[in-house]
Design an enzyme around this catalytic site. Structure first.
Site, PDB file in Angstrom:
ATOM      1  N   ASP A  43       0.867  -1.180   0.000  1.00  0.00           N
ATOM      2  CA  ASP A  43       0.000   0.000   0.000  1.00  0.00           C
ATOM      3  C   ASP A  43       0.905   1.231   0.000  1.00  0.00           C
ATOM      4  OD1 ASP A  43      -3.283   0.241   0.793  1.00  0.00           O
ATOM      5  OD2 ASP A  43      -2.086   2.081   0.899  1.00  0.00           O
ATOM      6  N   GLY A  95      -4.889  -0.994  -5.970  1.00  0.00           N
ATOM      7  CA  GLY A  95      -4.279   0.291  -5.610  1.00  0.00           C
ATOM      8  C   GLY A  95      -4.777   1.439  -6.482  1.00  0.00           C
ATOM      9  N   SER A 116     -14.507  -1.186 -12.214  1.00  0.00           N
ATOM     10  CA  SER A 116     -15.632  -0.705 -11.410  1.00  0.00           C
ATOM     11  C   SER A 116     -16.905  -0.598 -12.231  1.00  0.00           C
ATOM     12  CB  SER A 116     -15.279   0.677 -10.843  1.00  0.00           C
ATOM     13  OG  SER A 116     -16.419   1.290 -10.258  1.00  0.00           O
ATOM     14  N   ASN A 117     -18.027  -0.675 -11.528  1.00  0.00           N
ATOM     15  CA  ASN A 117     -19.328  -0.378 -12.157  1.00  0.00           C
ATOM     16  C   ASN A 117     -19.322   1.026 -12.768  1.00  0.00           C
ATOM     17  OD1 ASN A 117     -21.163   1.544 -10.200  1.00  0.00           O
ATOM     18  ND2 ASN A 117     -19.761   0.326  -8.962  1.00  0.00           N
ATOM     19  N   HIS A 118     -18.446   1.902 -12.309  1.00  0.00           N
ATOM     20  CA  HIS A 118     -18.433   3.275 -12.831  1.00  0.00           C
ATOM     21  C   HIS A 118     -17.787   3.387 -14.206  1.00  0.00           C
ATOM     22  CE1 HIS A 118     -20.352   4.641  -9.254  1.00  0.00           C
ATOM     23  NE2 HIS A 118     -19.473   3.972  -8.530  1.00  0.00           N
ATOM     24  N   TYR A 139     -13.034   9.100 -12.575  1.00  0.00           N
ATOM     25  CA  TYR A 139     -12.689   7.799 -11.988  1.00  0.00           C
ATOM     26  C   TYR A 139     -13.132   6.655 -12.910  1.00  0.00           C
ATOM     27  CZ  TYR A 139     -13.455   3.835  -8.804  1.00  0.00           C
ATOM     28  OH  TYR A 139     -13.475   2.590  -8.226  1.00  0.00           O
ATOM     29  N   LYS A 146     -11.017   3.632 -14.960  1.00  0.00           N
ATOM     30  CA  LYS A 146     -11.283   2.195 -14.899  1.00  0.00           C
ATOM     31  C   LYS A 146     -11.445   1.623 -16.312  1.00  0.00           C
ATOM     32  CE  LYS A 146     -10.823   1.748 -10.561  1.00  0.00           C
ATOM     33  NZ  LYS A 146      -9.731   0.921 -10.023  1.00  0.00           N
ATOM     34  N   ARG A 158     -29.516   1.743  -4.479  1.00  0.00           N
ATOM     35  CA  ARG A 158     -28.652   1.451  -5.630  1.00  0.00           C
ATOM     36  C   ARG A 158     -27.773   0.243  -5.356  1.00  0.00           C
ATOM     37  NH1 ARG A 158     -23.682   2.740  -8.187  1.00  0.00           N
ATOM     38  NH2 ARG A 158     -22.813   3.652  -6.305  1.00  0.00           N
TER      39      ARG A 158
HETATM   40  C1  15L Z   1     -16.577   2.144  -6.589  1.00  0.00           C
HETATM   41  O1  15L Z   1     -15.997   1.882  -7.627  1.00  0.00           O
HETATM   42  C2  15L Z   1     -15.846   2.661  -5.411  1.00  0.00           C
HETATM   43  O2  15L Z   1     -14.527   2.173  -5.331  1.00  0.00           O
HETATM   44  C3  15L Z   1     -16.578   2.426  -4.128  1.00  0.00           C
HETATM   45  O3  15L Z   1     -15.990   3.223  -3.127  1.00  0.00           O
HETATM   46  C4  15L Z   1     -18.067   2.706  -4.248  1.00  0.00           C
HETATM   47  O4  15L Z   1     -18.273   4.073  -4.504  1.00  0.00           O
HETATM   48  C5  15L Z   1     -18.639   1.860  -5.364  1.00  0.00           C
HETATM   49  O5  15L Z   1     -17.940   2.080  -6.559  1.00  0.00           O
HETATM   50  C6  15L Z   1     -20.130   2.125  -5.594  1.00  0.00           C
HETATM   51  O6  15L Z   1     -20.535   2.388  -6.723  1.00  0.00           O
HETATM   52  O7  15L Z   1     -20.878   2.012  -4.636  1.00  0.00           O
END
Ligand code: 15L
Length: 267
Positions: free
Chosen positions: A32, A70, A109-111, A134, A138, A172
């Site tokens: 880390d 990370g 990530s879902n994002h 962000y 990803k 959500r």
């Molecule tokens: C993510 O990608 C984040 O890392 C996490 O902290 C949450 O925000 C999550 O998504 C989410 O969508 O709940």
């Protein structure tokens, strides 16, 4: 897998995987940016800023597989995203290639796809549709994984993690929740499945309210054990009213709504 590196080992997911993967591989190397709990049997502890290539080369030396958690784990300034999730990410992949790393399991990530509407079911083949800087980082990680798989033969599994925790925390998250044991199972598939070259899966439990067709994970043998539904009534009764209409309509929630300035929505 003899030695597996977890980056971001001091974060919530990292601390959990440190426990659930304890003893699974002969050595877990835990890294880390900040100091973390000292090494126990079968562990090595490291402190590295992944923006520093020379330090990353030391971090990955002798490692067979990497679980890359990370970097920055939510929306942030472009400067911080650039440092942690673009430059830092590249350093991990490139140093990993130089060191002969065989597998990378990436916490995407879902994002990366957060601007899809909540009434849509999406699978691993949809175009990326990030909801934030962000989310863009990803999507970049998925593209970099594709390059290193195609060009250098590194096995890559990108896990588009929903929301990790012991229980779903809001409406959500009922659709995107992943339990510690289900995420552990997915990570192990990413490291151990013999045929992985490039795969994208959703890091979610078997949620009744899911927005995802996670058939690619099931094809690879994923058998999730948890579902958010038994918690739904309690979660919904605590849900505050009045969310932003964009947050309500889009899978990424407030990540999609923050800084929103379009005069009309894209479908
Ligand atoms: C993510 O990608 C984040 O890392 C996490 O902290 C949450 O925000 C999550 O998504 C989410 O969508 O709940």
């Amino acid at each position: 897998m003899q030695r597996v590196l977890i980056t971001g080992a001091g974060g919530g997911i990292g601390r959990s995987l440190r426990e659930t993967l304890r003893g699974v591989y002969p050595v877990l190397r835990l890294s880390d940016r900040v100091a973390i709990a000292p090494a126990r049997d079968g562990e090595e502890v490291d402190q590295t800023d992944i923006g520093d290539m020379a330090a990353v080369q030391r971090m990955v030396a002798g490692v067979d597989g990497i679980i890359h958690l990370g970097g920055i784990s939510g929306e942030n300034t472009w400067e911080n995203i650039l440092h942690g999730n673009i430059i830092g990410l590249y350093n991990v992949f490139e140093a990993g290639r130089q060191a002969g790393v065989k597998r990378i399991v990436m916490a995407t990530s879902n994002h990366a796809v957060g601007f899809y509407r909540r009434d849509q079911t999406i699978d691993h083949n949809v175009m990326v549709r990030p909801d934030s800087r962000y989310g863009v980082s990803k999507a970049f990680s998925e593209a970099l994984g594709s390059l290193y798989s195609d060009k250098h033969g590194i096995g890559f599994m990108g896990v588009r993690i929903g929301n990790f925790g012991t229980h779903p925390i809001d409406k959500r998250r009922l659709s995107i929740w992943v339990s510690p044991r289900d995420l552990t199972q997915l990570v192990r598939i990413g490291l151990e499945h013999p045929d992985i070259r490039y795969e994208i899966v959703y890091g979610v439990s078997d949620n009744k309210r899911s927005w995802y067709d996670n058939s690619n994970a099931y094809r690879l043998g994923y058998k999730p054990q948890d579902d958010s539904e038994p918690q739904a009534a309690q979660v919904l009764s605590a849900e505050p009213p009045g969310a932003h209409p964009v947050a309500e309509a889009r899978q990424g929630g407030t990540f999609a709504a923050d800084e929103y300035s379009a005069d009309r929505p894209r479908d």
